[in-house]
Structures are given as C-alpha cells and as structure tokens.
Design an enzyme around this catalytic site. Structure first.
Site, PDB file in Angstrom:
ATOM      1  N   ARG A 156      -9.863 -30.945  31.606  1.00 53.09           N
ATOM      2  CA  ARG A 156     -11.125 -31.106  32.319  1.00 53.09           C
ATOM      3  C   ARG A 156     -11.162 -32.489  32.970  1.00 53.09           C
ATOM      4  NH1 ARG A 156     -14.749 -27.323  29.796  1.00 53.09           N
ATOM      5  NH2 ARG A 156     -13.478 -25.430  29.739  1.00 53.09           N
ATOM      6  N   GLU A 184     -13.289 -34.493  33.998  1.00 51.87           N
ATOM      7  CA  GLU A 184     -14.662 -35.004  33.957  1.00 51.87           C
ATOM      8  C   GLU A 184     -14.623 -36.472  33.558  1.00 51.87           C
ATOM      9  OE1 GLU A 184     -16.763 -32.590  31.211  1.00 51.87           O
ATOM     10  OE2 GLU A 184     -16.550 -30.751  32.386  1.00 51.87           O
ATOM     11  N   ARG A 232     -17.828 -37.649  22.581  1.00 52.32           N
ATOM     12  CA  ARG A 232     -17.519 -36.245  22.311  1.00 52.32           C
ATOM     13  C   ARG A 232     -16.751 -35.558  23.433  1.00 52.32           C
ATOM     14  NH1 ARG A 232     -22.521 -32.132  22.802  1.00 52.32           N
ATOM     15  NH2 ARG A 232     -23.054 -32.439  24.982  1.00 52.32           N
ATOM     16  N   HIS A 233     -16.272 -36.322  24.422  1.00 51.01           N
ATOM     17  CA  HIS A 233     -15.549 -35.727  25.546  1.00 51.01           C
ATOM     18  C   HIS A 233     -14.099 -36.209  25.606  1.00 51.01           C
ATOM     19  CE1 HIS A 233     -19.625 -34.760  27.081  1.00 51.01           C
ATOM     20  NE2 HIS A 233     -18.985 -33.742  27.635  1.00 51.01           N
ATOM     21  N   GLU A 238     -22.778 -28.619  20.858  1.00 51.35           N
ATOM     22  CA  GLU A 238     -22.101 -27.392  21.268  1.00 51.35           C
ATOM     23  C   GLU A 238     -20.629 -27.422  20.892  1.00 51.35           C
ATOM     24  OE1 GLU A 238     -19.924 -25.629  25.047  1.00 51.35           O
ATOM     25  OE2 GLU A 238     -21.590 -26.994  25.495  1.00 51.35           O
ATOM     26  N   SER A 272     -18.747 -21.923  24.053  1.00 49.20           N
ATOM     27  CA  SER A 272     -19.520 -21.285  25.113  1.00 49.20           C
ATOM     28  C   SER A 272     -18.901 -19.922  25.377  1.00 49.20           C
ATOM     29  CB  SER A 272     -19.480 -22.148  26.379  1.00 49.20           C
ATOM     30  OG  SER A 272     -20.273 -21.596  27.392  1.00 49.20           O
ATOM     31  N   ARG A 307     -13.872 -30.551  18.517  1.00 49.43           N
ATOM     32  CA  ARG A 307     -15.312 -30.622  18.220  1.00 49.43           C
ATOM     33  C   ARG A 307     -15.601 -30.083  16.807  1.00 49.43           C
ATOM     34  NH1 ARG A 307     -18.913 -30.106  22.930  1.00 49.43           N
ATOM     35  NH2 ARG A 307     -18.242 -31.759  24.365  1.00 49.43           N
TER      36      ARG A 307
END
Length: 572
Positions: free
Chosen positions: A328, A330, A336-337, A491, A494, A546
C-alpha cells in the site's frame, strides 16, 4: 696565535656541504631516547611472547578452548555423538527430568551450542557465564582444577557477549536455584568451549536494551536511570533486537496465527492459492500503488489478491485462501500502518445470505484467539509482561457483537461524537466505538456490518433495500453488504459480498464515487470472468500484523514485522 686558533674545538658539527646546519643536540638526544625506548619495548614484547609460549606449552587445557576455524570443522577435542548426547537448552530440563539421568559420577556429559548472554570473572580460577538459546538460559561455571587451566578460565571470562559458542560440560545441581536464568535447578560445569561466531566487543546496542518496552509518547524515556533505546535504533540493528526473548515470542505467535488461520480454513474445505504480486495496471483504482520497472514497460505491486480471489471463485474453486505480502503506497506514518504487510485473505461461495460468510469469519477469529490462548500462553504472557495490557476479552462462541453501521453511528452520537449517517469512521472514532462496545457487550472483538456504499470499493454489493431505492441521480447513496472486524477498537479486517453479475458490475464501476473503466488494463479480464457465469460469493482480507499487535497490546505495528517497511524505511 695561529696555532691556538687551529686548536679551537668547534661547539657544533661543521655545516653540511649544502650549507645547511646538522641535527641539534636536543634532536640527537631525543633520537637516542626513542631508540632506547624501542629497544626496551622489543625486549618486553619478546619476553611476553616467550612467557606466552611457555605458558601455552604448560597449558593443560590448550586443546580444549579457542576459536573455531572458518570452515566450522568439529573440534577434535570434542566427544562423538555416540559418546555424549547433543542437546538443546530448551529441552534440557525435560531431558533431565528423569532423576536417574543425574546419577552419573561427576554429572552427565552434554554438548550444546548457545550464545553468551554474559561472562564474568570471579577470580583467576573461577568464571561464570550465562548461555542462552531458543528462549532458554542456563548458568555455567568454569573452574580451574588439575584438568582445567587458569588460561582457559581467563579465555572463557573474556568471550564477548552475543558470541556463539560450542560447549561440552557436565550437568549438575546448583547449590541453590539460579533465579537469573530460565533453567534454575541445573547448571553446566564447562569442560571444553570453542567460539564459533565471535561478536565484536562494542555493539551498537545490547539485547538487554531490546528487552525493555519502547518509550510511549509523553512517558519517561528512562528506566532505573538507564535510557530506553528508541524504536529506530532497534530497527536499524534489527538482528540484535530480534534476539530479545519477547521478540522471539512475538514472532512465534505471528507464525501461530498463520498456522491457525490455515488449519481452520483447511478444515472447512478451503484451498490454498498463490496469486500474482506484479500487475500490469493499478486494477483496483486509486493512487495507493507502487510502480516498478518491468523490462520495457512498468508494473504495479498488488494492493491485495482481491480480484484474483474472485476470478478463482468464478473458475469453480469455490473456497480459497491465501497468505502473502500486500503493498500500500500510503504515506501514513502512524503506529498502525505499514507499506508492506502480510495479508490473510479468503473468498467463498455462499448458499443464501452473505452473513454465512460473516459467521464463518467470526468462527475463524474465535478459533485463532482460542488457539493463541491455549497454545501460545507462555509467549503471550512473556510479551504482556513487558507491554502491559488487559486480558483480551472474548465473547462466548456464537455471541460476537455484530452491529449495523447505523447502530455504531448512533452509539457514537449518544457518547457526544459529531458524525453524519454516511461518514467513514476516523481512527479516534473507531477506538471510541470499541470502548463503547466493550462497556456494553464485554468484548474486545466485534463486527460492524452494512457500511455506506459510497465508502466501499466498486465491487461491493449494495444491500437489497439500497437497490430497491436506487436513484440514478445519487447512485452511491445507501448501504452495502460489507463488514469490518475490530480488535480493541481497531480494524483488523475488511470484507463484503462481491458483485457476481457482469452487467451490474460494469454499471457500478462506471457510477462509483471513484469511477474505473471496465475495459481498462487489468479490469477487462476481471469483468469477463463473470460473463462466463459466477456464483454469489463474499470474503475478506485480514492484516496479520494488526492481529499480533492488538492481541499482545504492542504500541506499534512495526514490532510485529520482522523487517518493517514504512514511508521512511526500506532497510535493513
């Protein structure tokens, strides 16, 4: 007068032929001193070498210690496997649990490999070491005797911490339990020791530094007057950091999650798959993809195996799962990323309603939690003794709180949050809702169902009520058959029912909040898969790191990644 002049002795050397003056008296004196000093040093070195040779010649243990050659040849001084058993420190207590094995004169002999936690000299005749391996540690004694020289004692006490050694010794009962090691009722009396991999004397950090918690923002950055080693320093020296006992436990648990995930799904007749990570286009849309050179063109790293999972269901694979890397792009520098993490993905047909899949996923997560609690209790307790966190609260089987998204919004509003019906939840709002769920239902694990259609991917199936009220002016209004799973208010997964009808899929792709071209590269083949007929299906993608972070209460997801990748880290 002339004769007297001829007899005058010059006070300095005559000038050199080129007219320059020669060395001064002070320079000659200094040179003489340097020469004398060098001669004395040479004599001293020669005397030391002679003494060393004499000492070595008189060293009764000279063949019983030292550094192994680079080729790793087994020391000739060591006994064979037939003579002395090879053991692992982790098996030592169990191996000698049978008291009869201790009834050997002088103590039973063993051979093992381990790293040196520390080595200290008690005197010229006595040294203590602590050996560790696989989470187990034991005290060792090196004592001079008629069979073991002082030179060997000195060598053993000077082995640098973290060096890897090969040891032959006798197992004995200590005079009293050794509280500083995991093996407390046994100790090793060393007879032979060779260094297989010598560590440098000055390392950037010590393992003991890594066995303390990382500082949390706003908290003290020292413990007992010693500075806490920062996360970046630990990650820059990750090989040393990973030697810490609790880090070994973290990754045993992480491996356990994968094993439990696969065990459960295989028991439900799922098939393991391996899908591509190099894609010809950014098939799921958006800008959060990494571009890479691919011969004369460019490729993209996969954001998930989502489209391929669905294509395989259409190919009559029925139930599939995959464990693999997810990328990802991002620029999220949060705790948490990660830009690369491990995805636990699954996809399956269902009979009547997508909640069949939700129920199976709930059962999967409860199976993983129960497995961690039963099979990895020691590792969990070890990590939680450093990162203090409350016990993870689980609901009874079949009683997982499953809330409609609209109900979650209502709970947040009642708690004072300002949020609209179709707004996506921010991280603080997710955590707040998690606390509210824990308070109401007594569970750290829950499901939020029927998310707004506008905030889910183009392949998400709208609810039946949303389809019945379809407004072409507002095609993304309403809710969808989609769900997220949460641990401790964050989360972890998903998922959704996917659109399996090709014509409807094309329609949704075009009218989505972020439209994509059904005939575009990477999407054309995906759409065509459903033109050949496909069953109703749903699934989800879980972030492995996670789960580990939230189960153990780790303050940063990077601690659950062996060599984490984030926007500012590409090494080691």
């Amino acid at each position: 007068m002339a004769e007297q002049a001829e007899r005058v002795i010059p006070l300095t050397e005559p000038p050199a032929e080129d007219g320059e003056k020669g060395p001064s008296k002070s320079a000659l004196k200094k040179a003489a001193k340097e020469k004398e000093k060098a001669e004395k040093a040479a004599k001293r070195q020669a005397a030391e070498e002679a003494q060393k040779k004499e000492s070595e010649s008189n060293d009764i243990s000279k063949n019983d210690y030292g550094e192994l050659p680079m080729d790793g040849a087994w020391p000739s001084a060591f006994p064979s496997k037939d003579e002395v058993p090879r053991v692992l420190l982790t098996d030592l207590e169990e191996y000698f649990g049978d008291a009869s094995k201790m009834d050997v004169e002088g103590g039973p002999h063993i051979v093992f490999r381990a790293s040196v936690e520390n080595a200290r000299s008690q005197s010229a005749k006595l040294a203590f070491l602590v050996f560790s391996r696989g989470g187990a540690s034991i005290q060792a004694v090196v004592a001079a005797s008629d069979d073991l020289s002082r030179q060997m004692v000195k060598f053993c006490s000077s082995v640098p911490a973290e060096s890897y050694v090969l040891v032959h010794g006798l197992v004995k009962k200590p005079m009293e339990p050794v509280k500083s090691t995991t093996i407390q009722n046994l100790e090793v009396h060393v007879k032979k020791l060779f260094v297989e991999g010598k560590a440098e004397a000055q390392l950037p950090m010590q393992v003991a530094d890594a066995e303390r918690p990382i500082p949390i923002e706003g908290e003290e950055e020292t413990v007992d007057g010693r500075p806490i080693v920062q996360l970046n320093t630990r990650l820059n020296n990750r090989v040393i950091d990973l030697r810490a006992k609790h880090n070994q436990a973290i990754f045993a648990i992480k491996d356990g999650v994968v094993a439990l995930f696969e065990e459960f799904l295989r028991s439900k007749k799922f098939r393991g798959i391996q899908t591509p990570r190099l894609l010809g286009s950014a098939s799921e849309g958006g800008a959060n993809v990494f571009k890479v050179e691919y011969f004369a063109t460019q490729a993209f790293l996969a954001q998930s195996p989502q489209l391929y999972k669905q294509m395989l269901v259409a190919a009559r694979f029925e139930r599939v799962f995959e464990v693999g890397p997810v990328f990802r792009a991002e620029n999220s520098n949060t705790a948490r990323h990660l830009t690369e993490f491990t995805g636990l993905d699954m996809e399956m047909e269902f009979e009547e309603d997508y909640h069949e899949v939700v129920s199976l996923l709930e059962e999967l997560m409860l199976f993983i939690f129960a497995g961690l609690k039963d099979r990895y209790k020691r590792e969990t307790d070890l990590v939680r003794s450093i990162y203090h966190v409350d016990e993870f609260k689980l609901p009874a089987k079949g009683a997982v709180p499953r809330l409609p998204f609209s109900e979650g919004i209502k709970m947040l509003r009642n708690a004072g949050e300002e949020i609209n019906d179709f707004d996506d939840l921010s991280t603080p709002q997710e955590k707040r809702l998690g606390a509210l769920v824990l308070e109401r239902y007594g569970s750290d694990f829950y499901v939020l169902d029927e998310f707004p259609l506008a905030i889910r991917p183009f392949y998400t199936m709208p609810t039946a009520a949303t389809q019945a009220k379809y407004n072409p002016e507002k095609p993304n209004e309403g809710y969808s058959n989609s769900y997220d799973f949460f641990m401790r208010g964050q989360e972890i997964m998903s998922g959704a029912q996917r659109i399996h009808n090709a014509a409807f899929l094309v329609k949704r792709m075009k009218e989505h909040e972020t439209p994509v071209d059904p005939q575009g590269e990477g999407l054309k083949d995906y759409v065509n898969a459903f033109k050949a007929g496909a069953p109703k299906h749903a699934g989800g993608g879980i972030g492995l790191e996670r789960i580990v972070m939230l189960w153990l209460g780790l303050p940063n997801v990077r601690l659950a990644s062996l060599f984490p990748r984030d926007p500012s880290r590409l090494s080691p």
